[in-house]
Each structure stands twice: as C-alpha cells, then as structure tokens.
Design an enzyme around this catalytic site. Structure first.
Site, PDB file in Angstrom:
ATOM      1  N   THR A   4     -40.892  43.331   9.965  1.00 54.89           N
ATOM      2  CA  THR A   4     -41.293  42.438   9.544  1.00 54.89           C
ATOM      3  C   THR A   4     -42.468  42.339   8.554  1.00 54.89           C
ATOM      4  O   THR A   4     -42.388  42.212   7.898  1.00 54.89           O
ATOM      5  CB  THR A   4     -40.919  41.010  10.229  1.00 54.89           C
ATOM      6  N   ALA A  34     -43.190  48.851  18.036  1.00 52.47           N
ATOM      7  CA  ALA A  34     -42.609  49.111  19.616  1.00 52.47           C
ATOM      8  C   ALA A  34     -41.492  48.097  19.476  1.00 52.47           C
ATOM      9  O   ALA A  34     -40.789  47.561  19.244  1.00 52.47           O
ATOM     10  CB  ALA A  34     -44.083  47.767  19.673  1.00 52.47           C
ATOM     11  N   HIS A 130     -63.718  51.649  29.964  1.00 52.10           N
ATOM     12  CA  HIS A 130     -63.397  51.592  31.025  1.00 52.10           C
ATOM     13  C   HIS A 130     -63.150  50.662  31.976  1.00 52.10           C
ATOM     14  O   HIS A 130     -64.265  50.050  32.187  1.00 52.10           O
ATOM     15  CB  HIS A 130     -63.987  53.409  31.824  1.00 52.10           C
TER      16      HIS A 130
END
Length: 157
Positions: A4, A34, A130
């Site tokens: 898309t 993905a 982190h």
C-alpha cells in the site's frame, strides 16, 4: 512491490508529474517491508543473497541473536535475530533484517538511515536506547562473516 505505501508513492509521483508539472519518478530503493506474524519479520535494502549477486566488492555480514531484556525479567525464552549487510568497500549499510518483537517499528527507522546512505561507522557512533532491542543495531561490532566479491573464495571470520 505490492505494498500500500508503494502504491501511495506511485500515485503521488504520478500526480506531481501530471497535475503539478513536477516531473517525478518513484524511488524503489530501500523500501522496508514486514510480515506481521509471531514473531514479526522485517527487512529493508538488500538481502545477503542479493548483496552477493550485486556487489562490486566484498560484503560484511553482522548478526546478533539475543533474548530481549524484557523477556529476561519474565523468564520468557523468545530470541530476537538481527542482521546488517555492509559493503566492505564503501562501509555503507546496504541491508538489514530482523525477526523479533517490534521488528516493523525498528526497521522503519533503519530504512531512513539506509535511504540517507548511512555507513556502518555512523551506526557504530550512534548512542543506543537502553534497554531496547533497537540498540543492538548500533552495537554490532564484530563481523560474523566476510563474503568475497564474485569469483573469489568466500571466507568466514
């Protein structure tokens, strides 16, 4: 690519060209994608196989497999895998992939870096967040393997 966001890019380029008098062409390089499965998968740029086929020089492959910290606390044993593909000649990061939680979200940021021509040295000089899985992309320092240019023998490090 049957995605898309690619169709939106193509429509935008068409509209700029035809209606905006701004000749424009879609750029199909470094489009992230993905697979929303469990665990999620995401890639951008060249795969290791594509890099070997297209490379003009040696390819450096960096990989990491780890248990994310958020899983360590709960005792959950769900591994995350990451890979960076780097041109040895230019130090440019030419591909990235990830299998693990938040892969699509993380890969979107990596796609911007690849689109800008980021080098491995620039990844290495970036301070990571982190504790996050994303920080692994900027802390991979050891080459997993070096793949020689076509016609030369492959060597593993």
């Amino acid at each position: 690519m049957n995605l898309t966001p690619v169709a939106l890019m193509e429509g935008t380029m068409f509209a700029k060209t035809v209606f905006g008098n701004e000749p424009s062409k879609p750029d199909y390089s470094n489009i992230p994608c993905a697979v929303f499965c469990i665990p999620p998968l995401s890639v951008v740029g060249l795969s290791e196989e594509q890099a070997i086929e297209q490379a003009k020089g040696d390819i450096l492959v960096y990989t990491s497999t780890f248990n994310p910290m958020k899983n360590s606390i709960s005792g959950r044993q769900e591994k995350t895998l990451m890979k960076l593909i780097v041109s040895a000649e230019t130090d440019k990061v030419i591909g990235a992939s990830m299998c693990g939680p938040d892969a699509a979200e993380i890969m979107q940021g990596i796609a911007v870096a690849l689109k800008c021509g980021a080098t491995k040295a620039q990844f290495d000089s970036t301070v990571g967040i982190h504790p996050s899985s994303a920080e692994e992309f900027v802390t991979m320092r050891s080459v997993t393997r070096r793949i020689a240019a076509a016609g030369k023998p492959k060597t593993n490090l």
